[in-house]
Design a protein around this motif. Structure first.
Motif, PDB file in Angstrom:
ATOM      1  N   THR A  40       6.821  40.953  66.839  1.00 57.23           N
ATOM      2  CA  THR A  40       5.510  41.148  66.215  1.00 57.23           C
ATOM      3  C   THR A  40       4.589  41.958  67.119  1.00 57.23           C
TER       4      THR A  40
ATOM      5  N   HIS B 244       5.722  45.608  67.074  1.00 63.17           N
ATOM      6  CA  HIS B 244       5.359  46.284  65.834  1.00 63.17           C
ATOM      7  C   HIS B 244       3.858  46.566  65.763  1.00 63.17           C
ATOM      8  N   LEU B 245       3.049  45.574  66.138  1.00 64.37           N
ATOM      9  CA  LEU B 245       1.597  45.776  66.085  1.00 64.37           C
ATOM     10  C   LEU B 245       1.156  46.829  67.099  1.00 64.37           C
TER      11      LEU B 245
ATOM     12  N   LEU C  41       1.806  50.105  65.447  1.00 69.04           N
ATOM     13  CA  LEU C  41       0.854  50.352  64.368  1.00 69.04           C
ATOM     14  C   LEU C  41      -0.530  50.699  64.903  1.00 69.04           C
TER      15      LEU C  41
ATOM     16  N   SER D 153      -2.656  54.098  64.354  1.00 70.80           N
ATOM     17  CA  SER D 153      -3.981  54.057  63.732  1.00 70.80           C
ATOM     18  C   SER D 153      -5.002  54.820  64.567  1.00 70.80           C
TER      19      SER D 153
ATOM     20  N   VAL E 140      -5.219  49.406  60.326  1.00 79.63           N
ATOM     21  CA  VAL E 140      -3.977  48.648  60.245  1.00 79.63           C
ATOM     22  C   VAL E 140      -4.179  47.506  59.251  1.00 79.63           C
ATOM     23  N   GLU E 141      -3.412  47.517  58.180  1.00 74.48           N
ATOM     24  CA  GLU E 141      -3.576  46.521  57.128  1.00 74.48           C
ATOM     25  C   GLU E 141      -2.763  45.266  57.477  1.00 74.48           C
ATOM     26  N   THR E 142      -3.453  44.260  57.971  1.00 77.96           N
ATOM     27  CA  THR E 142      -2.795  43.017  58.347  1.00 77.96           C
ATOM     28  C   THR E 142      -3.573  41.831  57.776  1.00 77.96           C
TER      29      THR E 142
ATOM     30  N   ALA F 280      -3.574  37.275  58.532  1.00 77.49           N
ATOM     31  CA  ALA F 280      -2.944  36.206  59.314  1.00 77.49           C
ATOM     32  C   ALA F 280      -3.538  34.865  58.921  1.00 77.49           C
TER      33      ALA F 280
ATOM     34  N   HIS G   2       5.995  44.612  53.865  1.00 78.46           N
ATOM     35  CA  HIS G   2       5.294  43.855  54.895  1.00 78.46           C
ATOM     36  C   HIS G   2       6.242  42.821  55.500  1.00 78.46           C
ATOM     37  N   ARG G   3       6.049  42.525  56.774  1.00 80.04           N
ATOM     38  CA  ARG G   3       6.827  41.509  57.456  1.00 80.04           C
ATOM     39  C   ARG G   3       6.019  40.208  57.495  1.00 80.04           C
TER      40      ARG G   3
END
Length: 202
Positions: free
Chosen positions: A120, A123-124, A127, A131, A138-140, A142, A184-185
């Motif tokens: 994670t 990956h972030l 991203l 960006s 970044v479209e997240t 949580a 999406h993960r």
């Protein structure tokens, strides 16, 4: 340059630079623009030493110029950290970094949860880097919550019910046929709170 809330350090050279005790202190004080002389006074360090460490941070792209100001008839150069906080990605460890989660993982092992967490962060980091280049967001999303489970049997039942609920929601929204859809993960994990956190939670 706008200071980011958090930046993921992905390169080993950057990580080595940031982890130096003096430089990490400098980064913490550089959430707002400062001069070398101001930092020297705040930290009780010789200005020459502060300048040396600032150059190292600038060379690694962790500190950037933030203009100038007049102080007592002297023009001082200001610098600022690129972020208010930093996270070091496991990829900075090179070959010693945790591997990707296996195809047939032990979902009850702490090692698998750590592998997911490391993935994670990787990956972030990627991203966030993209960006900054594109200016896009970044479209997240949580979620985080705490749950107290009475027994190992309750934990097993909770895991089963949660898996069933998540599977149902994913099945309802998953659509790989629509053009333009973006995968999406989703990562869900649970672990016992450390004693100090548990006391604070109570």
């Amino acid at each position: 340059m706008d200071t980011a809330p958090v930046e993921v350090i992905r390169a080993s050279d950057q990580a080595i630079t940031a982890l130096d005790p003096v430089r990490s202190r400098l980064l913490a004080h550089l959430r707002e623009p400062r001069s070398a002389s101001g930092l020297a006074r705040e930290l009780g360090l010789p200005r020459q030493r502060v300048n040396y460490h600032l150059r190292q941070l600038e060379d690694q792209g962790l500190v950037v110029s933030a203009g100038e100001r007049r102080w007592g008839g002297i023009t001082e150069r200001l610098v600022v950290a690129t972020a208010r906080a930093y996270v070091i990605s496991p990829e900075a460890m090179g070959p010693a970094a945790p591997p990707e989660p296996g195809e047939r993982p032990d979902r009850l092992s702490a090692a698998f949860l750590l592998a997911l967490a490391a993935q994670t962060v990787r990956h972030l980091g990627s991203l966030l880097s993209r960006s900054r280049r594109t200016g896009g967001r970044v479209e997240t999303f949580a979620l985080q919550t705490d749950v107290t489970l009475a027994s190992p049997a309750a934990r097993a039942d909770f895991a089963r019910d949660l898996a069933a609920a998540v599977t149902g929601v994913v099945a309802r929204y998953h659509d790989e046929r629509t053009p333009g859809g973006r995968a999406h993960r989703l990562v869900i994990g649970a672990y016992p709170l450390p004693p100090t956190e548990e006391e604070h939670h109570d």
